[in-house]
Write an enzyme that holds these catalytic residues in place. Structure first.
Site, PDB file in Angstrom:
ATOM      1  N   THR A 194      45.268  63.709  21.621  1.00 15.04           N
ATOM      2  CA  THR A 194      45.796  64.470  22.763  1.00 15.04           C
ATOM      3  C   THR A 194      47.245  64.072  23.044  1.00 15.04           C
ATOM      4  O   THR A 194      48.050  64.909  23.457  1.00 15.04           O
ATOM      5  CB  THR A 194      44.924  64.265  24.015  1.00 15.04           C
ATOM      6  OG1 THR A 194      44.779  62.873  24.272  1.00 15.04           O
ATOM      7  CG2 THR A 194      43.555  64.891  23.841  1.00 15.04           C
ATOM      8  N   GLN A 248      50.581  66.489  23.199  1.00 15.57           N
ATOM      9  CA  GLN A 248      51.578  66.487  24.266  1.00 15.57           C
ATOM     10  C   GLN A 248      52.984  66.402  23.700  1.00 15.57           C
ATOM     11  O   GLN A 248      53.889  67.116  24.128  1.00 15.57           O
ATOM     12  CB  GLN A 248      51.345  65.283  25.206  1.00 15.57           C
ATOM     13  CG  GLN A 248      50.203  65.499  26.157  1.00 15.57           C
ATOM     14  CD  GLN A 248      50.435  66.738  26.984  1.00 15.57           C
ATOM     15  OE1 GLN A 248      51.350  66.790  27.788  1.00 15.57           O
ATOM     16  NE2 GLN A 248      49.642  67.752  26.773  1.00 15.57           N
ATOM     17  N   LYS A 254      51.321  54.209  29.333  1.00 13.41           N
ATOM     18  CA  LYS A 254      52.413  54.818  30.088  1.00 13.41           C
ATOM     19  C   LYS A 254      52.283  56.329  29.992  1.00 13.41           C
ATOM     20  O   LYS A 254      51.453  56.840  29.256  1.00 13.41           O
ATOM     21  CB  LYS A 254      53.759  54.400  29.501  1.00 13.41           C
ATOM     22  CG  LYS A 254      54.123  52.946  29.755  1.00 13.41           C
ATOM     23  CD  LYS A 254      55.438  52.660  29.093  1.00 13.41           C
ATOM     24  CE  LYS A 254      55.861  51.238  29.324  1.00 13.41           C
ATOM     25  NZ  LYS A 254      57.053  50.910  28.536  1.00 13.41           N
ATOM     26  N   GLU A 313      55.917  63.976  28.979  1.00 14.10           N
ATOM     27  CA  GLU A 313      57.254  64.565  29.067  1.00 14.10           C
ATOM     28  C   GLU A 313      58.245  63.946  28.098  1.00 14.10           C
ATOM     29  O   GLU A 313      59.309  64.509  27.848  1.00 14.10           O
ATOM     30  CB  GLU A 313      57.778  64.433  30.511  1.00 14.10           C
ATOM     31  CG  GLU A 313      56.871  65.168  31.480  1.00 14.10           C
ATOM     32  CD  GLU A 313      57.387  65.190  32.905  1.00 14.10           C
ATOM     33  OE1 GLU A 313      57.118  66.172  33.614  1.00 14.10           O
ATOM     34  OE2 GLU A 313      58.043  64.230  33.330  1.00 14.10           O
TER      35      GLU A 313
END
Ligand code: FAD
Ligand code: SF4
Lengths: 316, 760
Positions: free
Chosen positions: B649, B653, B716, B720
């Site tokens: 996943t 991202q 973390k 983005e």
């Protein structure tokens, strides 16, 4: 979308006379353009005549050695047809450069020819647009006009015709076969089908009210190398910034038509005679009297460079 | 649970489930079309009517009159709500413009009415029969001409301007200097699922099934807007078809559905039509950025200055393009400034990696240009200026916790805090090797493949790791099945899956024995999804709740057998074990089951250490030597982002974000009509985002890293990071391919064509 009534036509002549008789009625073929415009209330027909049952979905060799393409042949089927791929490859390539697989499955030959502009101001009913509401002004002039036309424009409208297929049809000197509301048929050379905007950008073609396209006829194949180059910001699923359709013969002569630069597929036969002299000379004549905006001035150079690339490819 | 000292060994370190490339547990629902998205919720309340939102036809001014007569007569119409009959409304804390305009209009396509009818088609058709008379007012729509009026405005708890040493002097005396201006475009989130909501009132109780990234914010702002108590509002948003920030806040779909339902006295569903979304909702503001860099001949930066200008409606914040420049590269003399000008365009707000995405798009071109001036390899130049402390860390005016926004106590301020862990150079070194960077020719325009000119580019990726309070509830039933409940959202990111993995790891259960329930305001308040804080914070909240449950279970075990040694207890295979003793969790749960709830709350570790994520982007492009069309050929991102909770996943991202970076680099731009004051290309035909054919090959490498200072998960944010710097890597590759430097995004062929090296 305004409420509308709906009928399925059973013969071409009946369809034509029905549309001519009933004000506010329209043909619907694949519906991929018309329905979108209806949802936005850019088109507001009160009656739709569905022409999908007319059996106009055949591709047949014509007696003159050319090809007869039924008006309802889907873009996917036309692009995949063996005659088209062999003898009119530029048409197949133009079709495959357009829209997406799903849309091409639904879109028809006649519908594609008659699709309307993609000018974003035409698409927003809050904005003045002479094509939607004659006399209200053209928002694209002085507005965002990167996609807009550079030749054949008027002070009333600078929209382009967005079709890829039509550019190849123009290059191939296709003719359009129709049935009029009085039941009589006629043929229209494709060069005469689409109009320049002039003072009436709302009138886009020369068909009479109710006139139904039944087929598109292609003349005998002309050989040569068939190229369709569509230039766009992303690799797929985008309208052309400019496109170049060309058939180039081994001696470097040939013909060329442009998309993305005018209110209709753009071809200047006298310019083609300069093909052997290279893209600069041809472009100069093709785009003589070009009138550009700040946003679309690049198209002049883009045409010249794309044509150079096409001629380069044609050499093999 | 308070997290205020670095994590030591904990059950997550077993990595039996966490850290594994588990496929999304919600995948089958999505691929079979059975995940219920907001507009699909036909089943939740009967008798739903349809609402259609009408947007303002002008950008600024007033409504003089609205004539509803014809619309009301239209077939199927039940009600029409405008500002006149909506009742008293306030503005939500997170909204800049009002969600229902009138009589004053603040921006184009601001909602001015919602038509409710029996069918969607009837509502839409009636909306076209509403006749509105407006008075237009003059507005400001052009960032370039409003730039000089920009004012500094603090962003997310940090000051908008900063300086260290003496920038002016150091820059003017530097041996090698760069002073250039870069621009980025207005961008639209363009997530696949439009904003949509179903609203139903039961007395004074409102339930909204919607698509929202931050449940608690939606509840709070709906309550504030309507002037009702928060307890009266329930928000349910289990599946979200993308958001990218566009669904961080309450938007007009939800409010209009609520108002329409109140007036129509029946449930109403509303979806914003695509062509309304870019102007009705939010976008990322364009920026103008001036960057100045001074360096010694050896490549050491001595001065770095970054100024950024953006636009927003009054009250809105800046797109702070200069923020990351405080922390990314060393240099003794520095300045940053982030200013915002008043524009009457629609509201600008957060879009994936706000600040860094456009900031790095500019800074990382500047770094490439500077490397060239220094005759250095761009990777070596970055490594040379790597730093393990933050060079510019201005005192924070308020807490940077996005949830509480509480003013901070007067704490001692460290102007140069260390990074918790920073492996930027390593990302470049590994990436260079994997990508074949040594094949790049530093002189541009030298390589080609047929008609394609080839080039490679790099850029740093950098984005802060934000941690924020997050709560969860865990329920163990008598079958030994564990249910996790938290108002965390899954916006396509994989939250369901990493939360299930966390709970499975903590409780020693297989994934099949875990159910995750998200996106409901009746569940404990989580971090929500935004600012790449969600994954790490929300799993930490689940960790905390599971610890509590483990304690309760251990006590029960001890109650059963007094020799049971709690301190040695481990949870495996559905049992709690210690020494020779073991108990089935299912049995200990008993017929009534066990419930535990807790939250993770973060201390000041994020102030004592700078926590950031890092990466290196590598891009190869081809540019058509004739047409100047640009096509990306391959991309690689090497990321250092703490523990990767699920490589599958997480990779999704990063590649998704890289794709968005390509969009920003090559095509995404909302075009402003400066006369009418709106974004012209407001649908997906006019606003182009990359399609599959634009993205042929992407690779992601994660460094094996843990960050115990960040959270007990040692993870973390990663959602983005992948967009940060990606656009610049594309831009630098274009330069390397052609020798043409474009500083204005998006880099479309019209900006290259005049300067193409090959004339025809
Ligand atoms: C997202 C999207 C992307 C697209 N991208 C491209 C692209 O890249 N390139 C491209 O070329 N096109 C593109 N298109 C346009 C597409 O090619 C047209 O929508 C399609 O060809 C229209 O065909 P249709 O049969 O659906 O026409 P319809 O929508 O059914 O009809 C269009 C018009 O033609 C009239 N009409 C239809 N048949 C007849 C007939 N036999 N006689 C007289 N009048 C008739 C209708 O009354 C109507 O006015 C795109 C469309 C969409 C929606
Ligand atoms: S270019 Fe033509 S279609 Fe576009 S706004 Fe002007 S008149 Fe309308």
């Amino acid at each position: 979308m305004k409420a509308f009534t709906y009928d399925r036509a059973t013969s071409a002549a009946e369809a034509a006379s029905a549309v001519a008789k009933t004000t506010g009625s329209k043909f619907i073929a694949g519906g991929t353009n018309l329905l979108d415009l209806m949802k936005l209330q850019i088109e507001t027909p009160s009656h739709l005549i569905d022409i999908n049952d007319l059996g106009l979905d055949q591709i047949e060799p014509a007696t003159n050695g050319g090809l007869r393409i039924g008006a309802l042949v889907r873009n996917t089927d036309l692009a995949a047809n063996e005659y088209v791929r062999r003898d009119y490859a530029v048409l197949s390539r133009a079709l495959l450069a357009g829209a997406s697989g799903q849309l091409r499955n639904q879109a028809t030959t006649a519908g594609n020819l008659l699709q309307r502009t993609r000018c974003p101001y035409f698409y927003d009913t809050n904005m003045p647009c002479n094509k939607r509401e004659p006399g209200r002004g053209c928002s694209a002039l002085g507005g965002y006009s990167r996609m807009h036309a550079i030749v054949g424009i008027s002070d009333a409208c600078i929209a382009t015709h967005p079709s890829d297929m039509a550019v190849a049809m123009r290059l191939l000197d296709a003719t359009v076969e129709t049935v009029r509301s009085n039941g009589l048929t006629r043929t229209i050379p494709i060069v005469e089908l689409h109009r320049l905007p002039g003072n009436t950008p709302n009138i886009e073609h020369t068909l009479e009210p109710g006139e139904l396209i039944t087929a598109v006829l292609l003349p005998k194949p002309s050989g040569g190398t068939h190229i369709y180059r569509k230039v766009r910001d992303r690799a797929s699923y985008a309208f052309a910034l400019v496109s170049v359709a060309a058939i180039i013969q081994p001696d470097g002569s040939g013909k060329v038509a442009l998309g993305g630069v005018a209110h209709k597929p753009w071809r200047v036969e006298s310019a083609e005679r300069k093909l052997q002299r290279g893209s600069k000379a041809v472009t100069k004549e093709l785009l003589a009297n070009a009138r550009t905006t700040h946003d679309n001035a690049f198209k002049v150079q883009l045409v010249e460079r794309t044509l150079a690339s096409v001629l380069n490819d044609a050499k093999g | 649970m308070k997290f205020d000292t670095p994590a030591t060994n904990n059950p997550i370190d077993q990595l039996k489930v966490v850290g594994q490339p588990v496929s999304r547990i919600d995948g089958p629902l999505k691929t079979t079309g059975t995940a219920p998205y907001a507009y699909d919720r036909h089943d939740v309340v009967p008798n739903q009517a349809y609402g259609y939102v009408l947007g303002s036809a002008i950008a600024k001014g007033r409504i003089d009159s609205i004539n509803l007569a014809e619309a009301k007569e239209s077939p199927g119409v039940i009600a029409i709500v405008t500002a006149e009959n909506a009742g008293k409304l306030s503005k939500g804390d997170y909204n800049t413009a009002l969600l229902l305009g009138g009589p004053e209009i603040q921006h184009y396509h601001q909602a001015i009415a919602v038509v409710v009818a029996e069918t969607f088609e009837q509502a839409r058709s009636a909306a076209h029969l509403i006749h509105v008379n407006y008075s237009r007012a003059k507005g400001s729509f052009d960032l370039a001409s409003e730039k000089s009026k920009g004012v500094p405005k603090d962003v997310f708890g940090t000051s908008s301007e900063s300086s260290v040493g003496n920038f002016d002097k150091a820059f003017s005396t530097a041996k090698v200097r760069l002073d250039n201006t870069y621009t980025t475009a207005h961008e639209s989130h363009s997530m696949l699922e439009p904003h949509a909501s179903v609203a139903a009132w039961d007395g004074d109780q409102l339930t909204i099934w919607t698509s929202n990234q931050m449940i608690a914010w939606a509840v709070g702002d709906m309550a504030k807007t309507l002037g009702v108590a928060k307890e009266k509002i329930r928000v349910i948003s289990p599946y979200i078809g993308g958001g990218f920030g566009a669904k961080l806040f309450l938007r007009s779909d939800a409010l209009m559905a609520a108002l329409a339902s109140r007036v129509a006295r029946r449930p109403v569903k509303v979806s914003l039509q695509r062509a309304l979304i870019p102007n009705n909702t939010v976008h990322r503001s364009a920026t103008i950025q001036r960057i100045r860099i001074g360096a010694n001949r050896d490549g050491k930066i001595t001065a770095i200055g970054h100024e950024s200008w953006s636009g927003n409606l009054p009250g809105g914040g800046p797109e702070a393009g200069a923020l990351q420049t405080r922390a990314l590269y060393a240099g003794a003399n520095r300045m940053t400034s982030n200013r915002v000008s008043h524009l009457d365009l629609p509201e600008a707000n957060a879009m994936r990696a706000p600040n860094e995405a456009p900031g790095l798009a500019a800074l990382e071109i500047a770094m490439d240009e500077m490397a060239e001036k220094l005759d250095m390899d761009p990777i070596q130049f970055r490594i040379k200026n790597d730093t393990q402390i933050v060079p510019d860390y201005p005192p924070r005016p308020a807490s940077n916790d996005p949830q509480t926004k509480k003013p901070e106590k007067n704490e001692p301020h460290n102007p140069h805090p260390p990074f918790s862990i920073r492996q930027l150079s390593k990302c470049f070194e590994i990436g260079a090797e994997r990508f074949g960077w040594d094949k790049r020719l530093s002189k541009p325009g030298q390589l080609s493949d047929g008609r394609w000119m080839l080039g490679m580019g790099v850029a740093s990726a950098f984005r802060d790791n934000v941690v924020t309070k997050s709560a969860a509830r865990v329920i163990l039933d008598r079958r030994g099945h564990l249910t996790v409940e938290t108002d965390m959202t899954d916006i396509g990111t994989g939250s369901y899956t990493i939360i299930a993995q966390t709970a499975a790891e903590m409780m020693g259960l297989p994934l099949e024995k875990i159910t995750v329930r998200l996106g409901d305001s009746s569940f404990p308040v989580s971090a929500g999804s935004g600012g790449q804080w969600g994954g790490n914070s929300s799993t930490s909240g689940v960790y905390a709740a599971c610890l509590k449950l483990r304690d309760a279970i251990a006590l029960l075990a001890k109650g059963q057998k007094s020799e049971f040694n709690i301190t040695d207890a481990v949870f495996t295979d559905g049992f709690i074990r210690s020494g020779s003793h073991s108990f089935l969790l299912a049995e200990l749960a008993g017929s009534r089951g066990l419930v535990a709830e807790d939250a993770i709350e973060f201390g000041d570790l994020d102030k004592r250490f700078q926590q950031s994520t890092f990466g290196a982007h590598f891009v190869e492009v081809g540019v058509d030597r004739f047409t100047a069309e640009i096509r990306v050929r391959r991309m690689l991102a090497v990321c250092a982002a703490g523990r990767i909770l699920n490589p599958k996943t997480a990779r999704s991202q990063v590649i998704g974000a890289m794709t968005m970076g390509v969009g920003a680099a090559l095509m995404e731009s909302l075009e402003v009509d400066k006369r009418f004051g709106y974004f012209v290309n407001h649908d997906l035909a006019g606003y182009e985002v990359p399609v599959h054919a634009d993205i042929p090959h992407q690779e992601v490498i994660f460094l094996d890293e843990t960050d115990p200072i960040s959270s007990p998960m040692k993870a973390k944010g990663v959602g983005e990071l992948g967009i940060c710097g990606a656009a610049a890597a594309v831009a630098n590759a274009i330069y390397n391919a052609t020798g043409v430097r474009v500083r204005d995004y998006p880099i479309t062929l019209d900006k290259l064509i005049e300067k193409m090296p090959i004339k025809v």
